[in-house]
Design a protein around this motif. Structure first.
Motif, short mmCIF file in Angstrom:
data_model
loop_
_atom_site.label_atom_id
_atom_site.label_comp_id
_atom_site.label_asym_id
_atom_site.label_seq_id
_atom_site.Cartn_x
_atom_site.Cartn_y
_atom_site.Cartn_z
N ASN A 1 -25.65 -33.93 13.45
CA ASN A 1 -26.36 -32.95 13.63
C ASN A 1 -25.66 -31.51 13.48
O ASN A 1 -26.12 -30.56 13.72
N THR A 2 -24.32 -31.50 13.06
CA THR A 2 -23.82 -30.38 12.95
C THR A 2 -24.14 -29.55 11.75
O THR A 2 -24.75 -30.25 10.95
N PHE A 3 -23.51 -28.31 11.49
CA PHE A 3 -23.82 -27.55 10.49
C PHE A 3 -23.03 -28.25 9.22
O PHE A 3 -21.86 -28.55 9.24
N THR A 4 -23.66 -28.27 8.18
CA THR A 4 -22.99 -28.83 6.88
C THR A 4 -23.92 -28.34 5.57
O THR A 4 -24.68 -27.86 5.71
N GLU A 5 -23.20 -28.58 4.51
CA GLU A 5 -23.70 -28.16 3.26
C GLU A 5 -24.46 -29.54 2.59
O GLU A 5 -25.09 -29.17 1.44
N SER A 6 -24.10 -30.59 3.10
CA SER A 6 -24.71 -31.79 2.41
C SER A 6 -25.49 -32.61 3.40
O SER A 6 -25.78 -32.24 4.56
N ASP A 7 -26.13 -33.88 2.99
CA ASP A 7 -26.85 -34.60 3.84
C ASP A 7 -26.08 -34.89 5.06
O ASP A 7 -26.63 -34.89 6.11
N VAL A 8 -24.88 -35.79 4.71
CA VAL A 8 -24.08 -36.35 5.81
C VAL A 8 -22.81 -35.36 5.64
O VAL A 8 -22.27 -35.20 4.60
N CYS A 9 -22.22 -34.99 6.89
CA CYS A 9 -21.07 -34.09 6.79
C CYS A 9 -19.97 -35.03 6.42
O CYS A 9 -19.99 -36.29 6.63
N GLU A 10 -18.73 -34.50 6.05
CA GLU A 10 -17.44 -34.97 5.63
C GLU A 10 -17.06 -36.04 6.68
O GLU A 10 -16.60 -37.10 6.48
N ARG A 11 -16.96 -35.55 7.98
CA ARG A 11 -16.50 -36.33 9.17
C ARG A 11 -17.36 -37.59 9.24
O ARG A 11 -16.92 -38.47 9.26
N CYS A 12 -18.76 -37.55 9.21
CA CYS A 12 -19.48 -38.69 9.33
C CYS A 12 -19.42 -39.55 8.27
O CYS A 12 -19.47 -41.03 8.30
N ALA A 13 -19.12 -39.01 7.01
CA ALA A 13 -18.90 -39.95 5.80
C ALA A 13 -17.49 -40.41 5.79
O ALA A 13 -17.37 -41.40 5.01
N SER A 14 -16.63 -40.13 6.46
CA SER A 14 -15.13 -40.66 6.41
C SER A 14 -15.47 -42.22 6.75
O SER A 14 -15.83 -42.64 7.92
N THR B 1 -21.57 -27.94 21.04
CA THR B 1 -21.47 -26.99 19.86
C THR B 1 -20.71 -27.52 19.02
O THR B 1 -19.64 -28.12 19.14
N PRO B 2 -20.65 -26.95 17.63
CA PRO B 2 -19.73 -27.26 16.48
C PRO B 2 -18.21 -26.80 17.23
O PRO B 2 -17.31 -27.38 16.87
N VAL B 3 -18.40 -25.49 18.09
CA VAL B 3 -16.97 -24.88 18.49
C VAL B 3 -16.27 -26.21 19.24
O VAL B 3 -15.09 -26.43 19.20
N ASP B 4 -17.18 -26.77 20.38
CA ASP B 4 -16.76 -27.64 21.15
C ASP B 4 -16.22 -28.97 20.39
O ASP B 4 -14.92 -29.46 20.52
N MET B 5 -16.64 -29.36 19.29
CA MET B 5 -16.35 -30.43 18.49
C MET B 5 -14.73 -29.97 17.79
O MET B 5 -14.02 -30.78 17.71
N TYR C 1 -8.69 -38.13 19.58
CA TYR C 1 -9.92 -38.77 19.48
C TYR C 1 -10.30 -39.07 17.88
O TYR C 1 -9.96 -37.97 17.01
N ASN C 2 -10.36 -40.20 17.59
CA ASN C 2 -10.56 -40.27 16.10
C ASN C 2 -12.20 -41.13 15.97
O ASN C 2 -12.33 -41.74 14.78
N GLY C 3 -13.03 -41.02 16.92
CA GLY C 3 -14.35 -41.39 16.66
C GLY C 3 -15.16 -40.48 16.06
O GLY C 3 -14.69 -39.45 15.45
N LEU C 4 -16.55 -40.71 16.23
CA LEU C 4 -17.50 -39.75 15.44
C LEU C 4 -18.08 -38.81 16.71
O LEU C 4 -17.72 -39.24 17.86
N TYR C 5 -18.80 -37.89 16.22
CA TYR C 5 -19.59 -36.86 17.13
C TYR C 5 -21.05 -37.12 17.04
O TYR C 5 -21.71 -37.24 15.84
N TYR C 6 -21.79 -36.55 18.19
CA TYR C 6 -23.05 -35.93 17.98
C TYR C 6 -22.99 -34.56 18.82
O TYR C 6 -22.48 -34.29 19.72
N VAL C 7 -23.27 -33.71 17.86
CA VAL C 7 -23.58 -32.37 18.27
C VAL C 7 -24.81 -31.87 18.78
O VAL C 7 -25.83 -31.88 18.03
N ILE C 8 -25.19 -31.66 20.12
CA ILE C 8 -26.52 -31.11 20.81
C ILE C 8 -26.92 -30.04 20.17
O ILE C 8 -28.17 -29.79 20.08
#
Lengths: 200, 200
Positions: free
Chosen positions: B61-74, B87-91, B100-107
């Motif tokens: 749910n963060t801002f990205t220019e693709s369907d899935v962001c780089e981090r989620c695709a890693s 927020t993305p800033v918090d991330m 932390y090396n897990g994934l995120y969800y940005v509310i």
């Protein structure tokens, strides 16, 4: 794995707004993209449109969409009076008084050597040319009574008087409704020095 | 004889920026048109471009220019951990810790009933679906320790635990480098209540 480039560019671009630092710019960008895309669209379009449409009146230098602004084109104004103000806001303030029916020249700034704003940056030669059109009988300096406004008024008055143009300055003194107890000493001293005869 | 309409529209449009009232908007518009047309052009273009390019990652749910962001695709991130931030800033702050090396969800916000922001506005069902993908073993709530952040964490934890998902909350306590003398009483009380065994 950081901020998308178009978002970074937007944040960077927002910093051209006066008083907006990196944190505020980021907050603005997130707000617009997350909560107000409609407003952002309107802002982008409004800015593009204004950049294309807005230019300076060739006579009074204020913002206008035509070559000569409505006020300068009006035949109902007294073309023998030219009131010099710093900004369009100051011009609007003066208009609201309904105490003046002459024309204006808007400097669009003030002399501020520390910020690199000198007579050339303000294109004061345009003001000189405007004041010397033959019609103007009196130039009324209505720049602010700040240090910079005072310096600007002084510079402009020297410039104009050397061409033999009558130059006046708006009065300084106790504000209407002002109580002596709450007026600053400088203003009160000026009001004393510039005291006027009481008319019968 | 007033402000040109395109200028008025720009001033009005600038008010969509958070924290900008009519006076600031006017000051910004005058500044841009008078002193920084290049910056204004860049801002208008940057905003148009961002509005077209930026969307939300379909996973975090963060801002990205693709369907899935780089981090989620890693493939290098631990997909069993899901950290929930506001927020993305918090991330970005969390990423900078390198802890932390897990994934995120940005509310993209927080519950704030007074502002009309409820679970539906935040689309918390998307978070639920994301957390129930089968891979996630633990959801770490890293919303702010403000009233609204706390309420959001509470709501999300209820939502997820009812689905049998393990939910944790980042620790609260005395900041690293913090001196007891200068830590507020609430933080100190929490640090006392949540004291841990000293390991040998």
């Amino acid at each position: 794995m950081s901020t998308p480039s178009s978002l970074e560019e937007l944040i960077e671009a927002l910093r051209c707004l006066p008083g907006i630092g990196p944190k505020s710019a980021q907050r603005m960008a997130y707000h617009l993209l997350q909560r107000d895309r409609k407003g952002a669209r309107r802002l982008a379009d409004g800015m593009s449109h204004a950049l294309e449409a807005i230019r300076h009146c060739s006579r009074c230098n204020t913002f206008t969409e035509s070559d000569v602004c409505e006020r300068c084109a009006s035949t109902k104004r007294d073309a023998s009076l030219l009131c010099v103000v710093e900004t369009p806001v100051d011009m609007n303030m003066m208009e609201q008084t309904q105490a003046y029916n002459g024309l204006y020249y808007v400097i669009m700034g003030r002399l501020s050597p520390l910020d690199g704003v000198g007579p050339r940056e303000l294109q004061l030669d345009r003001l000189l040319a405007r004041a010397c059109d033959g019609e103007v009988q009196e130039v009324i300096l209505a720049t602010n009574y700040t240090n910079e406004g005072e310096a600007t008024a002084h510079y402009v008055s020297e410039l104009l008087r050397s061409r033999g143009i009558k130059v006046t300055r708006i009065a300084r003194g106790v504000p209407v409704g002002g109580e002596l107890e709450y007026v600053d000493a400088g203003t009160l001293a000026q009001a004393m020095r510039e005291r006027k005869n009481v008319e019968a």
